[in-house]
Structures are given as C-alpha cells and as structure tokens.
Write an enzyme that holds these catalytic residues in place. Structure first.
Site, PDB file in Angstrom:
ATOM      1  N   GLU A 188      28.604  23.483  36.073  1.00  0.00           N
ATOM      2  CA  GLU A 188      29.206  22.216  35.645  1.00  0.00           C
ATOM      3  C   GLU A 188      30.036  21.617  36.774  1.00  0.00           C
ATOM      4  O   GLU A 188      30.007  20.404  37.004  1.00  0.00           O
ATOM      5  CB  GLU A 188      30.083  22.435  34.402  1.00  0.00           C
ATOM      6  CG  GLU A 188      29.308  22.703  33.126  1.00  0.00           C
ATOM      7  CD  GLU A 188      28.373  21.571  32.755  1.00  0.00           C
ATOM      8  OE1 GLU A 188      28.731  20.398  32.964  1.00  0.00           O
ATOM      9  OE2 GLU A 188      27.269  21.861  32.268  1.00  0.00           O
ATOM     10  N   HIS A 217      22.132  18.219  37.207  1.00  0.00           N
ATOM     11  CA  HIS A 217      21.726  19.509  36.648  1.00  0.00           C
ATOM     12  C   HIS A 217      20.250  19.779  36.928  1.00  0.00           C
ATOM     13  O   HIS A 217      19.858  20.903  37.256  1.00  0.00           O
ATOM     14  CB  HIS A 217      21.966  19.523  35.135  1.00  0.00           C
ATOM     15  CG  HIS A 217      23.375  19.858  34.743  1.00  0.00           C
ATOM     16  ND1 HIS A 217      24.025  20.984  35.184  1.00  0.00           N
ATOM     17  CD2 HIS A 217      24.253  19.215  33.943  1.00  0.00           C
ATOM     18  CE1 HIS A 217      25.243  21.023  34.673  1.00  0.00           C
ATOM     19  NE2 HIS A 217      25.406  19.957  33.922  1.00  0.00           N
ATOM     20  N   HIS A 258      25.719  12.938  36.568  1.00  0.00           N
ATOM     21  CA  HIS A 258      26.047  14.356  36.325  1.00  0.00           C
ATOM     22  C   HIS A 258      24.849  15.077  35.714  1.00  0.00           C
ATOM     23  O   HIS A 258      24.494  16.184  36.142  1.00  0.00           O
ATOM     24  CB  HIS A 258      27.258  14.431  35.389  1.00  0.00           C
ATOM     25  CG  HIS A 258      27.571  15.801  34.885  1.00  0.00           C
ATOM     26  ND1 HIS A 258      28.568  16.588  35.411  1.00  0.00           N
ATOM     27  CD2 HIS A 258      27.006  16.550  33.893  1.00  0.00           C
ATOM     28  CE1 HIS A 258      28.604  17.737  34.768  1.00  0.00           C
ATOM     29  NE2 HIS A 258      27.660  17.741  33.843  1.00  0.00           N
ATOM     30  N   GLU A 259      24.220  14.452  34.728  1.00  0.00           N
ATOM     31  CA  GLU A 259      23.101  15.101  34.050  1.00  0.00           C
ATOM     32  C   GLU A 259      21.878  15.234  34.953  1.00  0.00           C
ATOM     33  O   GLU A 259      21.210  16.269  34.956  1.00  0.00           O
ATOM     34  CB  GLU A 259      22.747  14.336  32.772  1.00  0.00           C
ATOM     35  CG  GLU A 259      23.844  14.351  31.722  1.00  0.00           C
ATOM     36  CD  GLU A 259      24.321  15.759  31.396  1.00  0.00           C
ATOM     37  OE1 GLU A 259      23.501  16.683  31.387  1.00  0.00           O
ATOM     38  OE2 GLU A 259      25.529  15.928  31.161  1.00  0.00           O
TER      39      GLU A 259
END
Length: 654
Positions: free
Chosen positions: A249, A173, A169-170
């Site tokens: 997100e 980004h 997920h990070e």
C-alpha cells in the site's frame, strides 16, 4: 520525497516478508516431521540404526509439501480470473461507455487520462453502485488485464483531483505486480490452512472406525498435531500476509504520486476518509475477497491483521508536516457544509427524484450523523480541494480527440476499424492495404476503415497511441481468433509499402504486446532480478535506437547516445555502435532482456532514455511514442513529456 528510493525500500521489505512466508511453510513441514518421528518412528540408541527413519521422514515431508502445494495451486487457480472476473465476482457493474450520469462520465474521463499519461492501456471500468463509502480497487495480473472498480461514494464525495489520485494508486497495484503477489500468498495461506483441516478429517475418520484397533491412539495424536500446527502456522502466515499488504500500500501511494506528479490528490482523499471515520467501509458480504486490494480498509480489524497502514501514517508519508489537528478542521468544514445545505430552502423544495441515497457516517467523537444528499456533492467535494494535477497534457489530448472517434473506439468492431485505419496512416488506405484488409475481414470492415481514416486526418500530433489505448478495452472483447487475425493484419498493413516508419512500428508493437498479455494474463512478467551491468549491451542498443530516431545525422546520434549511457553507466567508456538497418527484432530482444532488470535498474534505463530524448529540449511525436513502447516493454509507467514538437528527419533506418 525520493519516491523511487521509497519504492526500492518497500520492494526489498516485501521480498523479506515473502521469504519469511516460505520459511513458515518449511517450519510447518519440519514440525510435522518431528511429530511423525515421535509417534511412528524408531528411537534406537545408536545413530546407525536411526537411518531407518529416513524413508518415513522423507515420505512425511513429501506428503505435507504435496498437500500444501496442491491446495495452494487449487486456490490460485480459483482466483486466477482476469481483473474483469474479480470485479464481477463482488457484484460490480460495468460503467457504460455512453453513461448519462455526469459523475460516471467524469470517472471514465479521469481513468482514460491517467492511462494516457502513464502510457498504459485503458482498463475495464466498474462501479459498486450500492457502496456509499469511499473506496476502490484494481484487479489484474498486468496493465493489459486490469479492471478498476470504484464505489459510488468515491464519485459523490471526492474532487476530480482526489479521484485521479485514487485511480493512480489502484493502477499502481497492477503495474507493481501486487495482485499476482497477493494471489500467490492467498494460495499458500489456504495450503497451510488445509493442514489443520486435514488433521480434523484424520480425527473424524478415525472416530468413525473402531477405536480399539492397533495404532488408533497414534493416529489421533497425529491428527491433533496437524490441527495445532496447521492453525498456528495459519495465524503466523496471516500476520506475514498482512505485513506484505501494508508495505505494498505504501508502494502504491508513492507510485500514484509518480503518475499524477502531485501529492495533494491522493492525500486529500485519505484526509477525507480519516476525517469522516468509517467512510471507507463496504457493506457487501464477500468484501474480504478484495480486502487486500482496496484503497482503504473495508472495515475494522486488529493492527496485527490490518491489510492497510494507519491513515495518518499514509498521509504523513505524502505530507511529512501534516498534523492530526487538520482533520478536525476538514471534518468541521464538511459538517458545516452538510448542515447548511440541509437547512437550505432549495434543498427542502428539491423534488424527491433528485435525491440520492443518504450517507450516514458517524464522525468519531461526535454523536450526530453526517447526512450527505446528492445536492451536496459539489459543496462537500470542495472541502480540502487540492491543487490541480499535472495531467494537463493528457487531459488536453483526451479532449482533442473527436467525439466520433472516441465513440468508435469504444465498440469492438468499430475499434477494429480504428486501429486498422491508424496502421494505414493515411487519409485513404493504399490499394495494397485495402486488399489486405478485405482478405482478412471483408468489405464491410474496409468501408468502416475508410470512413474512420478521413476523421484521423484531423487528429492533433501525438494522438495515435492515446486513441489506440482508448480502443484497447473494446479490442479485448473481440474473439481470440479475431484478435490474432488483427495482429497479423496490422503487421501486413504497416509493411504493405515495403518500409515501416517509427510511428507505424510503435502502434503495431504496442498493440501486439498488450493484446497477447491480455490473452494470457498469468504469463505477465513480475519484478526482475538482474542488475544493470548484466544488460549493458541491451541498454546500449535501445539507447542507440532512441538516439538515431531523434537525430538526422550519426554524429548527433552518437552525442545523444553518450549522454544516455553516461547517465546509466557513469564514468564508463563504452564504444558507440550504430543500430543495425533491420533494428526491430534486435530492439525487441533487448527490451525482453531489460524487462528482467530490478525495478531500480529499469528506472535508471528510463531516465537515461529521457535524457537522450530531451537533449535538444524538444520531444518529437515519434520519440514520445517510442518511449511509450519501451516503457510498455519494461512494464513501467511512462514519464510525461511536456515539450512535444516537430523535428525534421531521423537517421534511423526504416
């Protein structure tokens, strides 16, 4: 779930919100112009004389735009340090390469495996050692400049698969350009706030002077208007910024599923945070600086200004059938494990040094605190364990690398020797290659290269680029001049014998692309705007090079090329053109052209290339490496290829 379609929807929504942000700035300029016109302008009855206000309004508009613009640039510049700078700014510490803590070793292994599987360089790894909540963030303008930071709570409370989902997920980004977007929005937000601050300064400076002079009342009115317009604009701009952050997100959640090929990991982490209530909170004073980059909200905030969607909404986007009642089951199971372990004689007799700091998080609706000592880590992490992820191949590649090589790749000077030995691509560098290395770096580096080259001979197929990816964080630590010398030397080493094979080219191209981006992080490209038909020739050339690299004859290459082109341009008749003998420069120009495509168009190109690579149900090492180079050039995650095998020959000129 069609995650690519969801990504397209989220990106479209983000663009609309950014347009609203720009319109908000325009509305502020118009409102201030109106106030200036009412207070200082001329108000003649006939329209002809009204033109005398044009210089006044033009000057007012330019002053406001310049004030907002310069203030925004100042703020953006102050936030423009690389991912490493952002992590250190909030008190994070580097995870050492030789950490003895098993949790830290697992963290490094997970991050390296995610990077290998996604085809991105390994980021810098940081830890917020005093933060016991479950949270993480990634910072950086591009994957080449990224730093990933996790809290101690992530290590103590998440399973390996859940940690993998959080890391994916990070990294999403960074790959999706979210930090660049957030920094620009933060800059504009500060510029708008400066309007209100300027109004306050106008009133204060006017009060310090004689209030009896002509025009004092008008200046006060302008100052009050600036305060009102500035703070009202700031309020609405904050609303838009929060909406942009929430949409990104959801995009990062969808992208994480692409990387890990499963939803259970990231969903499991979100469920634990939702079940335990406030366990994502951070205690550091400057948490708001990274609030928009975190995996979950750092604390309580109103729905209007929330930087993250509600946890249940995120979980249901990943698992549409999820019911809130499941959180009670997870919460109960975790509490039971904690209570049983607390009452255990083993726990009671455990020596004090074995205990970590306690986690005290009050579960919503319950009056008793949940206490989680270090001895509970394994038991607690097993609650709600998801199925194994789909990174077996990346994990296997990572484990297959000899320990001596992995350790060498983690220090700047020895990492330099590793990549030079990879470029030499032989158990012993040739005489011409040895002369090039000595001229560039000296005898000591040559001896190190020769030592490493002997170990490289035993590497399993397909390990060359993953090993270079592991060496990348250390290479970034070399002085800029030494990095430039390395890039020049790599080109000379691979060209020393007068020919460049596909593997040598992929290594040199990938390192050049990533190191140059790391040196100039703010120049990393963002999402393109071009549509696929505008880049038809570039798509045809790249697909032709991929097809020729995987086939031993032109007829086979043409057949594979047609399959790829029909996927990208269904129903179109496109004439086959073999790739040129000197294909490297046109190939790189084509990738630069394709990098300007819309994300959805890039996905079609990548899918077409994968169709070509999988045409014979076998993926050669060279094809897998070329795919990584293409994805790096397009700033996309690489699809994981499972069917690696050997193939004889290629009709690609070298």
């Amino acid at each position: 779930m069609d995650f690519f379609a969801q990504q397209a929807r989220v990106r479209s929504s983000s663009r609309r919100l950014v347009v609203l942000f720009v319109l908000a700035v325009a509305a502020i300029v118009a409102a201030i112009d109106a106030v200036v016109w009412l207070v200082l302008g001329h108000h003649p009855a006939n329209g002809e004389s009204a033109r005398s206000n044009l210089p006044l309004l033009l000057g007012s508009s330019l002053a406001v735009v310049a004030g907002i613009g310069l203030s925004s640039l100042f703020r953006i510049r102050s936030l423009s340090g690389g991912g490493r700078t952002v992590a250190e700014r909030v008190g994070a510490v580097v995870v050492p390469t030789n950490a003895r803590d098993p949790a830290l070793r697992q963290l490094r292994n997970v991050i390296e495996e995610v990077a290998i599987a996604a085809g991105v360089p390994v980021p810098d790894i940081y830890l917020l050692a005093d933060e016991l909540g479950i949270n993480a963030f990634a910072a950086g303008y591009s994957a080449s400049d990224a730093a990933v930071c996790v809290t101690r709570g992530c290590l103590d409370q998440l399973t390996r698969d859940e940690l993998q989902g959080v890391i994916a997920h990070e990294l999403s980004h960074v790959l999706n350009g979210d930090m660049r977007l957030n920094i620009r929005l933060m800059g504009l937000l500060f510029g708008i706030l400066v309007v209100g601050i300027a109004g306050r300064r106008v009133i204060e400076s006017n009060a310090e002077r004689s209030s009896r002079r002509d025009g004092a009342g008008q200046i006060v009115l302008i100052g009050l208007a600036l305060i009102g317009i500035g703070y009202i604009g700031y309020f609405f701009a904050r609303l838009i910024q929060a909406a942009v952050s929430r949409s990104r997100e959801m995009l990062a959640d969808a992208s994480a599923v692409q990387f890990t090929r499963q939803t259970a990991g990231i969903a499991g982490a979100l469920k634990k945070i939702a079940a335990l209530g406030l366990t994502s909170r951070l205690q550091m004073a400057n948490r708001q600086e990274v609030a928009h980059m975190l995996f979950c909200a750092a604390g309580r905030s109103s729905e209007l200004f929330a930087t993250h969607p509600p946890l249940l909404q995120r979980i249901r986007a990943l698992e549409p059938g999820f019911r809130e009642e499941e959180l009670i089951r997870i919460r109960t199971a975790m509490l039971r494990v904690a209570m049983q372990a607390t009452a255990s004689p083993l726990l009671a007799s455990a020596p004090a040094p074995a205990m970590s700091p306690v986690y005290a998080g009050v579960i919503p609706g319950m009056a008793i605190p949940l206490v989680v000592p270090a001895l509970l880590t394994g038991a607690l992490a097993s609650a709600g364990t998801p199925a194994r992820g789909q990174f077996q191949r990346a994990a296997a590649l990572h484990r297959a690398l000899p320990t001596r090589l992995r350790e060498a790749a983690q220090q700047p000077e020895s990492a330099l020797a590793v990549v030079l030995a990879l470029a030499a691509s032989a158990a012993e560098p040739q005489p011409a290659q040895r002369r090039i290395i000595v001229d560039a770096f000296g005898d000591d580096v040559l001896r190190a290269v020769q030592d490493v080259a002997a170990d490289l001979a035993s590497l399993p197929p397909g390990s060359r680029l993953p090993l270079a990816s592991l060496a990348f964080p250390a290479l970034k630590c070399l002085p800029a001049g030494r990095q430039q010398t390395l890039l020049v030397t790599l080109d000379a080493v691979v060209n020393a014998d007068g020919r460049v094979d596909l593997g040598e080219y992929c290594l040199a191209r990938l390192l050049r692309l990533q190191l140059l981006e790391a040196q100039r992080p703010r120049s990393a490209p963002i999402d393109g705007v071009k549509k696929l038909p505008a880049c038809r020739d570039s798509v045809a050339l790249v697909c032709a090079i991929v097809a020729a690299g995987g086939c031993s004859d032109e007829a086979g290459a043409r057949r594979v090329w047609l399959m790829a082109m029909q996927h990208a341009f269904p129903g179109e008749a496109i004439e086959w053109t073999p790739p040129p003998a000197a294909w490297q420069a046109p190939f790189e120009q084509a990738l630069d052209d394709l990098d300007g495509l819309l994300p959805v168009a890039k996905e079609l190109v990548i899918q077409g290339i994968v169709v070509a690579i999988n045409a014979d149900d076998l993926v050669s090492v060279e094809e897998a490496e070329l795919l990584r180079v293409i994805c790096a050039g397009l700033h996309c995650a690489v699809p994981l290829q499972e069917r690696l095998g050997a193939r004889e020959g290629s009709c690609l000129a070298s």
